[in-house]
Design an enzyme around this catalytic site. Structure first.
Site, PDB file in Angstrom:
ATOM      1  N   GLY A  46      20.308  21.845  36.893  1.00  0.00           N
ATOM      2  CA  GLY A  46      20.744  21.237  38.242  1.00  0.00           C
ATOM      3  C   GLY A  46      20.349  19.727  38.141  1.00  0.00           C
ATOM      4  N   GLN A  51      17.918  12.059  42.078  1.00  0.00           N
ATOM      5  CA  GLN A  51      17.121  12.074  40.996  1.00  0.00           C
ATOM      6  C   GLN A  51      17.382  11.026  39.744  1.00  0.00           C
ATOM      7  OE1 GLN A  51      17.517  16.604  40.436  1.00  0.00           O
ATOM      8  NE2 GLN A  51      15.591  16.243  39.917  1.00  0.00           N
ATOM      9  N   CYS A  91      11.148  21.178  38.461  1.00  0.00           N
ATOM     10  CA  CYS A  91      12.002  19.904  38.883  1.00  0.00           C
ATOM     11  C   CYS A  91      11.765  18.927  37.759  1.00  0.00           C
ATOM     12  CB  CYS A  91      11.530  19.425  40.190  1.00  0.00           C
ATOM     13  SG  CYS A  91      12.557  17.793  40.698  1.00  0.00           S
ATOM     14  N   LEU A  92      13.146  18.433  37.363  1.00  0.00           N
ATOM     15  CA  LEU A  92      13.092  17.422  36.377  1.00  0.00           C
ATOM     16  C   LEU A  92      12.224  15.965  36.790  1.00  0.00           C
ATOM     17  CD1 LEU A  92      16.814  17.502  35.189  1.00  0.00           C
ATOM     18  CD2 LEU A  92      14.719  18.390  33.954  1.00  0.00           C
ATOM     19  N   HIS A 133      17.734  24.381  45.695  1.00  0.00           N
ATOM     20  CA  HIS A 133      16.941  23.328  45.076  1.00  0.00           C
ATOM     21  C   HIS A 133      17.634  22.027  45.158  1.00  0.00           C
ATOM     22  CE1 HIS A 133      13.946  21.699  42.222  1.00  0.00           C
ATOM     23  NE2 HIS A 133      14.973  20.952  42.051  1.00  0.00           N
ATOM     24  N   GLU A 134      18.843  22.065  44.822  1.00  0.00           N
ATOM     25  CA  GLU A 134      19.739  20.707  44.701  1.00  0.00           C
ATOM     26  C   GLU A 134      20.119  20.177  46.197  1.00  0.00           C
ATOM     27  OE1 GLU A 134      19.723  18.957  42.161  1.00  0.00           O
ATOM     28  OE2 GLU A 134      19.066  20.927  40.965  1.00  0.00           O
ATOM     29  N   HIS A 137      17.045  18.623  47.373  1.00  0.00           N
ATOM     30  CA  HIS A 137      16.997  17.143  46.951  1.00  0.00           C
ATOM     31  C   HIS A 137      17.861  16.340  47.925  1.00  0.00           C
ATOM     32  CE1 HIS A 137      14.815  16.944  43.368  1.00  0.00           C
ATOM     33  NE2 HIS A 137      15.271  17.973  42.890  1.00  0.00           N
TER      34      HIS A 137
END
Length: 170
Positions: A46, A51, A91-92, A133-134, A137
């Site tokens: 995702g 991000q 997380c990225l 999660h997304e 963000h």
């Protein structure tokens, strides 16, 4: 198609509520494609627009990988949840850091697709976790915000050191 640079914690764009998407045009389609390319290049499942430094309420998800289950959620809202479970989150934007957090076990989301059409999607397991999660963000929240201040500090410092080491090696 392009691989875009990721934005890392503590970037301000990761802490603010993203702006709603209002223009469903060719420029948005290019951004969506670039976001999928960026997500795949970084081995993610995702990726939210903040991000990559864009304050837009847009996320891409593919829990199966390799383009097998591409999902685009624009202006998403969680409309129903059930249960609770613990999951390992990463997380990225905070590379190398993982922690167990509690989230609803099942979620229903209302969103718009890449053309602006409204739809609902339900998810549990990895898909449910990714949706939550997304959407976090897009609301300026990171998985470390669910942790104690001490654990959050330890994980963000660990991530900073990893990014510094990676930068030196490149």
């Amino acid at each position: 198609m392009a691989i875009l640079p990721l934005v890392y914690e503590p970037a301000a764009v990761l802490k603010k509520v993203a702006e709603p998407v209002v223009d469903f045009n060719d420029e948005l389609q290019v951004l969506i494609n670039d976001m999928f390319d960026t997500m795949y290049a970084n081995n993610g499942c995702g990726l939210a627009a903040p991000q990559i430094g864009k304050s837009l309420s847009l996320s891409v998800i593919d829990t199966k990988g390799k383009g097998l289950e591409k999902i685009v959620i624009i202006n998403p809202v969680i409309i129903e949840t059930r249960g609770e479970h613990e999951m390992e989150a990463g997380c990225l934007s905070i590379p190398g850091s993982y922690a167990i957090i509690k989230r609803p076990a099942w979620v229903k989301v209302k969103a718009q697709d890449a053309t602006g059409k409204f739809f609902e999607i339900e998810g549990e397991g990895l898909l449910g976790e990714c949706l939550q999660h997304e959407i976090d963000h897009l609301n300026g929240k990171l998985f470390v915000d669910y942790l104690s201040s001490l654990k959050r500090k330890i994980l963000t410092e660990k991530s900073r050191k990893i990014r510094k080491r990676l930068k030196r090696n490149n």
